[in-house]
Enzyme design. Structure first.
Site, PDB file in Angstrom:
ATOM      1  N   GLY A  41       0.565  -1.241  -0.121  1.00 38.20           N
ATOM      2  CA  GLY A  41       0.087   0.126   0.039  1.00 38.20           C
ATOM      3  C   GLY A  41       0.865   1.138   0.108  1.00 38.20           C
ATOM      4  O   GLY A  41       0.116   2.165  -0.470  1.00 38.20           O
ATOM      5  N   GLU A  96       4.585   4.406   5.607  1.00 47.16           N
ATOM      6  CA  GLU A  96       3.331   3.476   5.876  1.00 47.16           C
ATOM      7  C   GLU A  96       2.391   4.205   5.055  1.00 47.16           C
ATOM      8  O   GLU A  96       2.151   5.580   5.038  1.00 47.16           O
ATOM      9  CB  GLU A  96       3.058   3.101   7.316  1.00 47.16           C
ATOM     10  CG  GLU A  96       1.643   2.460   7.355  1.00 47.16           C
ATOM     11  CD  GLU A  96       1.629   1.026   6.816  1.00 47.16           C
ATOM     12  OE1 GLU A  96       1.877   0.819   5.532  1.00 47.16           O
ATOM     13  OE2 GLU A  96       1.425   0.184   7.680  1.00 47.16           O
ATOM     14  N   ASP A 100      -4.525   2.615  11.025  1.00 39.77           N
ATOM     15  CA  ASP A 100      -5.987   2.288  11.365  1.00 39.77           C
ATOM     16  C   ASP A 100      -5.881   1.961  12.989  1.00 39.77           C
ATOM     17  O   ASP A 100      -5.906   2.928  13.673  1.00 39.77           O
ATOM     18  CB  ASP A 100      -6.364   1.370  10.496  1.00 39.77           C
ATOM     19  CG  ASP A 100      -7.851   1.016  10.284  1.00 39.77           C
ATOM     20  OD1 ASP A 100      -8.538   2.192  10.440  1.00 39.77           O
ATOM     21  OD2 ASP A 100      -8.385  -0.138  10.336  1.00 39.77           O
ATOM     22  N   THR A 101      -6.226   0.799  13.172  1.00 35.66           N
ATOM     23  CA  THR A 101      -5.964   0.276  14.586  1.00 35.66           C
ATOM     24  C   THR A 101      -4.687   0.484  15.369  1.00 35.66           C
ATOM     25  O   THR A 101      -4.421   0.865  16.158  1.00 35.66           O
ATOM     26  CB  THR A 101      -6.340  -1.309  14.631  1.00 35.66           C
ATOM     27  OG1 THR A 101      -5.032  -1.833  14.033  1.00 35.66           O
ATOM     28  CG2 THR A 101      -7.726  -1.657  13.947  1.00 35.66           C
ATOM     29  N   LEU A 105       1.736  -1.130  12.777  1.00 32.87           N
ATOM     30  CA  LEU A 105       3.060  -0.308  13.309  1.00 32.87           C
ATOM     31  C   LEU A 105       3.406  -0.585  14.373  1.00 32.87           C
ATOM     32  O   LEU A 105       4.843  -0.552  14.579  1.00 32.87           O
ATOM     33  CB  LEU A 105       2.536   1.252  13.014  1.00 32.87           C
ATOM     34  CG  LEU A 105       3.005   1.920  11.630  1.00 32.87           C
ATOM     35  CD1 LEU A 105       2.575   3.446  11.722  1.00 32.87           C
ATOM     36  CD2 LEU A 105       4.567   1.704  11.412  1.00 32.87           C
TER      37      LEU A 105
HETATM   38  P1  IMP Z   1      -3.959  -1.375  11.394  1.00 31.19           P
HETATM   39  O1  IMP Z   1      -2.796  -2.318  11.348  1.00 31.19           O
HETATM   40  O2  IMP Z   1      -5.368  -1.375  11.556  1.00 31.19           O
HETATM   41  O3  IMP Z   1      -3.114   0.152  11.615  1.00 31.19           O
HETATM   42  O4  IMP Z   1      -3.882  -1.253   9.352  1.00 31.19           O
HETATM   43  C1  IMP Z   1      -3.114  -0.857   8.906  1.00 31.19           C
HETATM   44  C2  IMP Z   1      -3.255  -1.529   7.401  1.00 31.19           C
HETATM   45  O5  IMP Z   1      -4.519  -1.700   7.332  1.00 31.19           O
HETATM   46  C3  IMP Z   1      -2.948  -0.765   6.485  1.00 31.19           C
HETATM   47  O6  IMP Z   1      -1.344  -0.591   6.061  1.00 31.19           O
HETATM   48  C4  IMP Z   1      -3.710  -0.812   5.190  1.00 31.19           C
HETATM   49  O7  IMP Z   1      -3.106  -1.732   4.267  1.00 31.19           O
HETATM   50  C5  IMP Z   1      -4.982  -1.227   5.730  1.00 31.19           C
HETATM   51  N1  IMP Z   1      -6.020  -0.469   5.840  1.00 31.19           N
HETATM   52  C6  IMP Z   1      -6.255   0.384   6.905  1.00 31.19           C
HETATM   53  N2  IMP Z   1      -7.602   0.988   6.661  1.00 31.19           N
HETATM   54  C7  IMP Z   1      -7.676   0.961   5.370  1.00 31.19           C
HETATM   55  C8  IMP Z   1      -8.453   1.791   4.434  1.00 31.19           C
HETATM   56  O8  IMP Z   1      -9.528   2.613   5.053  1.00 31.19           O
HETATM   57  N3  IMP Z   1      -8.351   1.372   3.143  1.00 31.19           N
HETATM   58  C9  IMP Z   1      -7.369   0.456   2.663  1.00 31.19           C
HETATM   59  N4  IMP Z   1      -6.776  -0.213   3.403  1.00 31.19           N
HETATM   60  C10 IMP Z   1      -6.730   0.246   4.935  1.00 31.19           C
END
Ligand code: IMP
Ligand code: MG
Length: 176
Positions: A41, A96, A100-101, A105
């Protein structure tokens, strides 16, 4: 076909990359940078941004996946750290696509810190603070755009099935 609405145009992203590039150049004055970009991404953003950073650098990649073909995090983050060089004593900058969550990271940061870099900073194209989970409140040093809690696609970000990464803008998507 789901409806996609432009949230950040290609021009807005390019302009923000110039600003961030200047900020990062300043933050790493007199240093070289070991950039680690997260596949897949963050690749579009990393290409645009690194061109705007006026410091010597190595560009490397890691693979991280947390979304198993759904738009909700599975909570299970897989990181493949297959770096080209030893990062001990290096100034590492993670690039990055979106936080999101915070789980991806958090995990990546832990694994990289085990390699004893001289410093570690994080740059993300997008930050969705409303989605951050307790215990995963990672410190981010450089943020392209803070966005509200909407699912976004394009400019490297995929829909549920690895598609839409090639849209030249960041768009919000309404599901069918
Ligand atoms: P986290 O581990 O929940 O912070 O998510 C991070 C990863 O989830 C990112 O590197 C994205 O690949 C994916 N992601 C989170 N939100 C979105 C979104 O709104 N659209 C597409 N991919 C997302
Ligand atoms: Mg993804």
């Amino acid at each position: 076909m789901s409806k996609v609405t432009v949230l950040k145009s290609e021009e807005e992203i390019a302009k923000r990359c110039v600003e961030l590039g200047q900020e990062i150049t300043k933050a790493y004055e007199g240093k070289s940078i070991y950039v680690i970009s997260v596949l897949t991404g963050a690749v579009f953003f990393a290409c645009e941004l690194t061109k705007r950073i006026d410091r010597p650098m190595i560009l490397d990649f890691v693979t991280a996946s947390s979304y198993e073909n759904t738009t909700e995090s599975s909570g299970d983050v897989k990181v493949q750290l297959n770096l080209k060089h030893d990062i001990a004593g290096k100034d590492v900058l993670i690039i990055e696509d979106i936080i999101d969550t915070g789980r991806t990271l958090d995990k990546l940061k832990t694994i990289i810190l085990e390699k004893h870099p001289a410093s570690l900073k994080i740059c993300t194209m997008l930050d969705k603070p409303a989605r951050r989970e307790k215990g995963f409140e990672v410190d981010v040093d450089f943020v392209g755009f803070q966005i509200e809690n909407k699912f976004v696609v394009g400019y490297g970000l995929d829909y549920t099935d690895e598609t839409m990464r090639n849209l030249p803008f960041i768009g919000t998507v309404e599901f069918d």
